[in-house]
Scaffold this active site. Sequence first.
Site, mmCIF file in Angstrom:
data_model
loop_
_atom_site.group_PDB
_atom_site.id
_atom_site.type_symbol
_atom_site.label_atom_id
_atom_site.label_comp_id
_atom_site.label_asym_id
_atom_site.label_seq_id
_atom_site.Cartn_x
_atom_site.Cartn_y
_atom_site.Cartn_z
ATOM 1 N N ASN A 4 0.737 -1.340 0.100
ATOM 2 C CA ASN A 4 0.165 0.146 0.102
ATOM 3 C C ASN A 4 0.881 1.209 0.026
ATOM 4 O O ASN A 4 1.463 1.700 0.981
ATOM 5 C CB ASN A 4 -0.873 0.119 1.348
ATOM 6 C CG ASN A 4 -1.595 1.063 1.302
ATOM 7 O OD1 ASN A 4 -1.800 1.947 0.313
ATOM 8 N ND2 ASN A 4 -2.251 1.542 2.558
ATOM 9 N N LYS A 6 0.146 4.359 -0.304
ATOM 10 C CA LYS A 6 -0.573 5.598 0.098
ATOM 11 C C LYS A 6 -0.274 6.464 -0.816
ATOM 12 O O LYS A 6 0.016 6.576 -1.908
ATOM 13 C CB LYS A 6 -0.091 5.840 1.654
ATOM 14 C CG LYS A 6 -0.119 4.417 2.408
ATOM 15 C CD LYS A 6 0.044 4.685 3.832
ATOM 16 C CE LYS A 6 -0.375 3.333 4.728
ATOM 17 N NZ LYS A 6 -0.169 3.594 6.024
ATOM 18 N N HIS A 90 -9.659 1.374 4.442
ATOM 19 C CA HIS A 90 -8.294 1.529 5.387
ATOM 20 C C HIS A 90 -8.874 2.346 6.489
ATOM 21 O O HIS A 90 -9.454 3.469 6.373
ATOM 22 C CB HIS A 90 -7.279 2.125 4.459
ATOM 23 C CG HIS A 90 -5.846 2.010 4.994
ATOM 24 N ND1 HIS A 90 -5.585 3.167 6.104
ATOM 25 C CD2 HIS A 90 -4.845 1.216 4.926
ATOM 26 C CE1 HIS A 90 -4.360 2.885 6.277
ATOM 27 N NE2 HIS A 90 -3.849 1.701 5.808
ATOM 28 N N GLU A 92 -7.106 5.100 7.493
ATOM 29 C CA GLU A 92 -6.908 6.304 7.224
ATOM 30 C C GLU A 92 -8.091 6.962 6.588
ATOM 31 O O GLU A 92 -8.564 7.961 6.580
ATOM 32 C CB GLU A 92 -5.554 6.580 6.353
ATOM 33 C CG GLU A 92 -4.310 6.337 7.209
ATOM 34 C CD GLU A 92 -3.006 5.704 6.570
ATOM 35 O OE1 GLU A 92 -3.029 5.651 5.251
ATOM 36 O OE2 GLU A 92 -2.146 5.206 7.067
ATOM 37 N N GLU A 164 -5.476 -4.538 10.456
ATOM 38 C CA GLU A 164 -4.633 -3.645 10.604
ATOM 39 C C GLU A 164 -5.084 -2.941 11.918
ATOM 40 O O GLU A 164 -5.651 -1.814 12.029
ATOM 41 C CB GLU A 164 -4.557 -2.783 9.652
ATOM 42 C CG GLU A 164 -4.369 -3.278 8.096
ATOM 43 C CD GLU A 164 -3.701 -2.218 7.320
ATOM 44 O OE1 GLU A 164 -2.687 -2.461 6.742
ATOM 45 O OE2 GLU A 164 -4.216 -1.099 7.145
ATOM 46 N N GLY A 170 2.143 2.722 10.674
ATOM 47 C CA GLY A 170 3.105 3.661 10.528
ATOM 48 C C GLY A 170 3.879 4.125 11.884
ATOM 49 O O GLY A 170 4.314 5.027 11.903
ATOM 50 N N SER A 210 3.054 -1.840 10.545
ATOM 51 C CA SER A 210 4.704 -1.902 10.649
ATOM 52 C C SER A 210 5.243 -3.113 10.432
ATOM 53 O O SER A 210 5.936 -3.802 11.250
ATOM 54 C CB SER A 210 5.117 -1.636 12.048
ATOM 55 O OG SER A 210 4.523 -0.004 12.447
HETATM 56 P P1 PGA Z 1 2.692 0.683 7.417
HETATM 57 O O1 PGA Z 1 1.328 0.843 6.804
HETATM 58 O O2 PGA Z 1 3.264 -0.571 7.117
HETATM 59 O O3 PGA Z 1 3.722 1.764 7.128
HETATM 60 O O4 PGA Z 1 2.601 0.456 9.238
HETATM 61 C C1 PGA Z 1 0.291 -0.286 6.767
HETATM 62 C C2 PGA Z 1 -0.960 0.265 6.241
HETATM 63 O O5 PGA Z 1 -1.406 1.164 6.601
HETATM 64 O O6 PGA Z 1 -1.374 -0.552 5.240
#
Ligand code: PGA
Length: 249
Positions: A4, A6, A90, A92, A164, A170, A210
């Site tokens: 992903n 983003k 997601h 976000e 998630e 993140g 992460s």
């Molecule tokens: P990250 O993001 O690996 O940077 O924690 C994962 C995601 O949001 O799909």
Amino acid sequence: MAANWKMNLSLDETGDLLERVRGAEVDFTKVDVLVAPPFTTLQLANRLLAGTDILLAGQNMHWEGKGAFTGEISPLMLKEAGCSHVILGHSERRTLFFETNEIINRKVNAAIEAGLIPILCIGETLKERDGKKTFDVIRSQLNESLKTSCQRRDLPESVVLAYEPVWSIGTGKTATPEQAQEVHLFVRRWLGENFDHDSGQGIRILYGGSVRPDNIKELMLQPDIDGALIGGASLRADSFLSIIRFYKG
Ligand code: PGA
């Protein structure tokens, strides 16, 4: 292993990264690989990945087929750009763009109808986890964002779920393999209870939050973790490739 990206990577950076990924030796009998670039680099990614086994996904879409929805993109537009999958719900999108389970349910239905495979994200916040609400939150996200599928008792086995935990995205704080496994098993059981066929077993449940080269192996050892949704570590060829090749000893 789903990347992903983003809101990251320019055209040039996309070219560099995908050249390296497609040139690497990957055993596609052991792993499925997918990338989800921003809308503006989908076409380039599609061109660069032509002839490889690497799949392409959108990061979001609208549920309507077309019309006056400034700034939005339709399921068929994603398909035209070469996508087989689309990430939906997601965290976000849920928190920063106020997407509700009801909206996500519509998007899931529209994706399935258009022949796109949804990668549906679910996960609890730290406050919810500390308040021992994790399973309640996961259950209601599943019940509501798959409401129509539940009513029909029909969910294609190709649908992908991604657990998630919001507190791990993140932040560098990965859920322990045991914490992730516990939720994955809960999701698997929920699938078994809500759908007639063996979707509980057949549907893939990814872990996201992460994920890095140094923790992918232990996550993948868990019986109900079928893959990963990777943000930050998917933006560099070396870390993404070493995650993809987790199966190597
Ligand atoms: P990250 O993001 O690996 O940077 O924690 C994962 C995601 O949001 O799909």
